[in-house]
Scaffold this active site. Structure first.
Site, PDB file in Angstrom:
ATOM      1  N   ASN A 207       7.523  66.300 -48.071  1.00  0.00           N
ATOM      2  CA  ASN A 207       6.501  65.185 -47.422  1.00  0.00           C
ATOM      3  C   ASN A 207       7.182  64.218 -47.195  1.00  0.00           C
ATOM      4  O   ASN A 207       7.710  63.258 -48.086  1.00  0.00           O
ATOM      5  CB  ASN A 207       5.434  65.878 -47.755  1.00  0.00           C
ATOM      6  CG  ASN A 207       4.980  65.309 -48.777  1.00  0.00           C
ATOM      7  OD1 ASN A 207       5.027  64.533 -49.193  1.00  0.00           O
ATOM      8  ND2 ASN A 207       4.276  66.082 -50.361  1.00  0.00           N
ATOM      9  N   ALA A 272      -1.233  60.577 -54.895  1.00  0.00           N
ATOM     10  CA  ALA A 272       0.104  61.849 -54.535  1.00  0.00           C
ATOM     11  C   ALA A 272       0.042  62.650 -53.912  1.00  0.00           C
ATOM     12  O   ALA A 272      -1.308  63.257 -53.622  1.00  0.00           O
ATOM     13  CB  ALA A 272       0.857  62.316 -56.043  1.00  0.00           C
ATOM     14  N   ASP A 276       1.717  71.496 -51.722  1.00  0.00           N
ATOM     15  CA  ASP A 276       0.771  73.174 -52.629  1.00  0.00           C
ATOM     16  C   ASP A 276       1.856  73.929 -52.786  1.00  0.00           C
ATOM     17  O   ASP A 276       0.599  75.631 -53.796  1.00  0.00           O
ATOM     18  CB  ASP A 276       0.054  73.471 -51.576  1.00  0.00           C
ATOM     19  CG  ASP A 276      -1.325  72.591 -51.106  1.00  0.00           C
ATOM     20  OD1 ASP A 276      -1.830  71.867 -52.269  1.00  0.00           O
ATOM     21  OD2 ASP A 276      -1.574  72.101 -49.829  1.00  0.00           O
ATOM     22  N   LYS A 286      23.946  75.288 -55.334  1.00  0.00           N
ATOM     23  CA  LYS A 286      24.616  75.101 -53.375  1.00  0.00           C
ATOM     24  C   LYS A 286      24.072  76.322 -52.779  1.00  0.00           C
ATOM     25  O   LYS A 286      25.043  77.511 -53.529  1.00  0.00           O
ATOM     26  CB  LYS A 286      25.303  74.113 -52.811  1.00  0.00           C
ATOM     27  CG  LYS A 286      24.459  74.022 -52.024  1.00  0.00           C
ATOM     28  CD  LYS A 286      25.877  73.096 -51.354  1.00  0.00           C
ATOM     29  CE  LYS A 286      25.744  72.264 -49.368  1.00  0.00           C
ATOM     30  NZ  LYS A 286      27.178  72.391 -49.335  1.00  0.00           N
ATOM     31  N   PHE A 324      -7.793  61.915 -53.723  1.00  0.00           N
ATOM     32  CA  PHE A 324      -7.032  61.657 -52.354  1.00  0.00           C
ATOM     33  C   PHE A 324      -7.514  62.955 -51.516  1.00  0.00           C
ATOM     34  O   PHE A 324      -7.539  64.100 -51.702  1.00  0.00           O
ATOM     35  CB  PHE A 324      -6.411  60.855 -52.125  1.00  0.00           C
ATOM     36  CG  PHE A 324      -6.519  59.688 -52.592  1.00  0.00           C
ATOM     37  CD1 PHE A 324      -6.031  59.098 -53.294  1.00  0.00           C
ATOM     38  CD2 PHE A 324      -5.663  58.734 -50.929  1.00  0.00           C
ATOM     39  CE1 PHE A 324      -5.958  57.508 -54.310  1.00  0.00           C
ATOM     40  CE2 PHE A 324      -5.545  57.190 -50.741  1.00  0.00           C
ATOM     41  CZ  PHE A 324      -5.853  56.603 -52.441  1.00  0.00           C
ATOM     42  N   LYS A 342     -12.606  70.652 -55.973  1.00  0.00           N
ATOM     43  CA  LYS A 342     -12.336  69.732 -57.138  1.00  0.00           C
ATOM     44  C   LYS A 342     -12.785  68.918 -57.555  1.00  0.00           C
ATOM     45  O   LYS A 342     -12.506  69.736 -59.665  1.00  0.00           O
ATOM     46  CB  LYS A 342     -11.006  68.853 -56.589  1.00  0.00           C
ATOM     47  CG  LYS A 342     -10.357  68.827 -55.159  1.00  0.00           C
ATOM     48  CD  LYS A 342      -9.199  68.987 -55.502  1.00  0.00           C
ATOM     49  CE  LYS A 342      -7.969  69.467 -54.257  1.00  0.00           C
ATOM     50  NZ  LYS A 342      -6.850  69.015 -54.161  1.00  0.00           N
TER      51      LYS A 342
HETATM   52  N1  CTP Z   1      -3.650  67.288 -55.325  1.00  0.00           N
HETATM   53  C1  CTP Z   1      -3.163  67.962 -56.665  1.00  0.00           C
HETATM   54  N2  CTP Z   1      -2.953  69.394 -57.005  1.00  0.00           N
HETATM   55  C2  CTP Z   1      -2.576  69.331 -55.844  1.00  0.00           C
HETATM   56  C3  CTP Z   1      -2.732  69.221 -54.408  1.00  0.00           C
HETATM   57  C4  CTP Z   1      -3.524  68.346 -54.741  1.00  0.00           C
HETATM   58  O1  CTP Z   1      -3.658  67.163 -57.935  1.00  0.00           O
HETATM   59  N3  CTP Z   1      -1.638  70.892 -56.262  1.00  0.00           N
HETATM   60  C5  CTP Z   1      -4.725  66.407 -55.293  1.00  0.00           C
HETATM   61  C6  CTP Z   1      -3.816  65.131 -54.350  1.00  0.00           C
HETATM   62  O2  CTP Z   1      -3.318  64.186 -55.160  1.00  0.00           O
HETATM   63  C7  CTP Z   1      -5.483  64.599 -54.323  1.00  0.00           C
HETATM   64  C8  CTP Z   1      -6.336  66.253 -53.754  1.00  0.00           C
HETATM   65  O3  CTP Z   1      -5.510  66.780 -54.777  1.00  0.00           O
HETATM   66  O4  CTP Z   1      -5.692  63.298 -55.027  1.00  0.00           O
HETATM   67  C9  CTP Z   1      -5.743  66.644 -52.056  1.00  0.00           C
HETATM   68  O5  CTP Z   1      -4.573  66.805 -51.578  1.00  0.00           O
HETATM   69  P1  CTP Z   1      -4.394  67.349 -50.527  1.00  0.00           P
HETATM   70  O6  CTP Z   1      -3.240  67.270 -50.338  1.00  0.00           O
HETATM   71  O7  CTP Z   1      -5.299  66.531 -49.744  1.00  0.00           O
HETATM   72  O8  CTP Z   1      -5.550  68.223 -50.431  1.00  0.00           O
HETATM   73  P2  CTP Z   1      -5.086  70.071 -50.989  1.00  0.00           P
HETATM   74  O9  CTP Z   1      -6.115  70.388 -52.277  1.00  0.00           O
HETATM   75  O10 CTP Z   1      -3.720  69.714 -50.540  1.00  0.00           O
HETATM   76  O11 CTP Z   1      -5.400  71.005 -50.160  1.00  0.00           O
HETATM   77  P3  CTP Z   1      -5.005  71.319 -48.507  1.00  0.00           P
HETATM   78  O12 CTP Z   1      -4.074  70.825 -48.267  1.00  0.00           O
HETATM   79  O13 CTP Z   1      -5.826  73.049 -48.168  1.00  0.00           O
HETATM   80  O14 CTP Z   1      -5.906  70.195 -47.615  1.00  0.00           O
END
Ligand code: CTP
Length: 403
Positions: A207, A272, A276, A286, A324, A342
């Protein structure tokens, strides 16, 4: 703020004429200010003016017996709680980077243990020259902090970056540097940057997170005296001064690194951008087009990654854990749901649909979303400012015993 001792080191640039105003601004904030100047600075500002506004003898000569009798250069280096170098010319920046000590100012800068804040001022081409930029990186790596330069019309007739920041802005930056070491003895764990989930030997799903917010948080925690571990995903940023860095790529690697450091941590900030999902399997070679039929499409099957934040919150004990939330719509409601799901102490939410804040830029406009339902909206701030506000809140939370 309590009164602190600031040594203003002035070098020979036209912006030196603003030094008396800077002295007055710092004194108005309640600080004790002394001035030291390079021999060239005396061509742009009079020591008499500086003496009048500071109420102290102004030092410029390394070997002046009379001056040395009063307080020697080592004494001056030890006296300061903070040294502000304003203006700092390209020449002084180069001397600092290479440890030269051929006049009073450079000798003091080499001898001091105090934090140093530098306000550069020079011609735009001198500023952008690779030699100056390399010197900057060297100094940043040693924990020297910078304010400015600003962009605009320069005394040399050129337009561009090189103007010294206004005295008010430098005084504000000085106030930030003088923040007390309230996190001494604490271990702060920060995650930053995006993760990259491998598809094959050369490709990954990732990302646009730059890591700037998390790096600013790690740097701020170190400045407040914490032992900081920074678990960094994909980013090209330099490690902040005084921070131990662990590099990872994928979410699974980040999870392992977080759990390896979690036990010792009392504060965890998860900035971070964790992916997901990850490809269900990654080829160690490759993937070649010739493996596919001509023009054929390809389907990448993804599986969910563990939610690291949720996992650590389930083992929280008396730690303070901050998450975050990057949201593109319904920011507050989405962040509140995330906080509840969370189970962290605070969510820092940002609206990623804004072009002037968030991903890849140096500023951020965030909301602090609390379990009580309270939502605090911060103005657009440099990411360093957001980091400072965050630790002010964490400090209050820990003092109140609510985390
Ligand atoms: N986070 C994490 N592990 C994951 C996904 C997210 O620890 N697999 C943490 C991120 O570091 C951040 C928070 O969860 O502090 C929220 O991340 P965000 O990407 O905004 O949310 P998601 O939990 O991924 O939910 P969504 O994608 O549905 O918004």
């Amino acid at each position: 703020m309590e009164s602190r001792r600031i040594l203003l080191a002035i070098s020979g640039g036209i912006a030196a004429y603003k030094a008396p105003e800077l002295v007055r601004t710092l004194r108005r904030a309640g600080h004790e200010v002394r001035c030291a100047m390079t021999p060239e600075a005396a061509r742009f500002v009079s020591s008499l003016a500086l003496q009048a506004v500071s109420g102290e003898t102004v030092r410029s000569d390394l070997f002046d017996a009379g001056e040395e009798g009063e307080i020697d250069h080592i004494g001056l280096a030890d006296w300061a709680d903070l040294i502000v170098v304003a203006p700092c010319t390209a020449n002084l920046l180069a001397k600092m980077a290479h440890g030269l000590a051929d006049d009073l100012v450079t000798a003091v800068l080499l001898a001091t243990k105090a934090p140093v804040l530098v306000a550069p001022a020079m011609n735009v081409n001198m500023w952008s020259h690779p030699a100056t930029q390399t010197n900057l990186e060297i100094l940043r790596g040693r924990g020297i902090r910078f304010v400015g330069p600003d962009s605009g019309e320069l005394a040399c007739g050129w337009e561009g970056l090189g103007r010294m920041s206004d005295p008010g802005v430098i005084a504000e930056a000085a106030a930030i540097e003088l923040v007390p070491e309230t996190l001494a003895g604490q271990v702060v764990l920060v995650t930053a940057g995006g993760t990259a989930e491998p598809i094959d030997a050369v490709r990954s799903v990732t990302n646009r997170s730059s890591g700037k917010m998390g790096f600013a948080i790690a740097s701020e925690a170190a400045r407040r005296g914490a032992d900081v571990v920074l678990i960094a995903g994909v980013t090209s940023l330099e490690t902040p001064h005084g921070v131990r860095r662990v590099d990872v790529q994928s979410a699974l690697e980040m999870r392992d690194a977080v759990f390896a450091e979690f036990e010792a941590a009392s504060i965890v900030v998860k900035a971070a951008a964790v992916a997901d999902f990850r490809p269900i399997e990654a080829s160690d070679r490759k993937i070649k087009k010739e493996q596919l039929d001509e023009g054929a499409s390809m389907t990448l099957e993804l599986v969910q990654n563990p939610d690291i934040l949720q996992e650590i919150c389930s083992r929280k004990e008396n730690r303070t854990i901050v998450g975050f939330a990057a949201e593109s719509h319904d920011v507050v409601a989405a962040a509140q749901r995330k906080l509840a799901r969370k189970g962290c102490d605070l969510i820092v939410a940002n609206d990623i649909s804004r072009a002037d804040a968030g991903f890849e830029v140096d500023e951020n406009a965030v909301l602090f979303v609390w379990p009580s339902g309270e939502v605090e909206e911060l103005p657009l701030l440099p990411k360093t400012g957001v980091a400072a506000q965050l630790f002010d809140r964490i400090g209050k939370l820990r003092d109140s015993g609510d985390s």
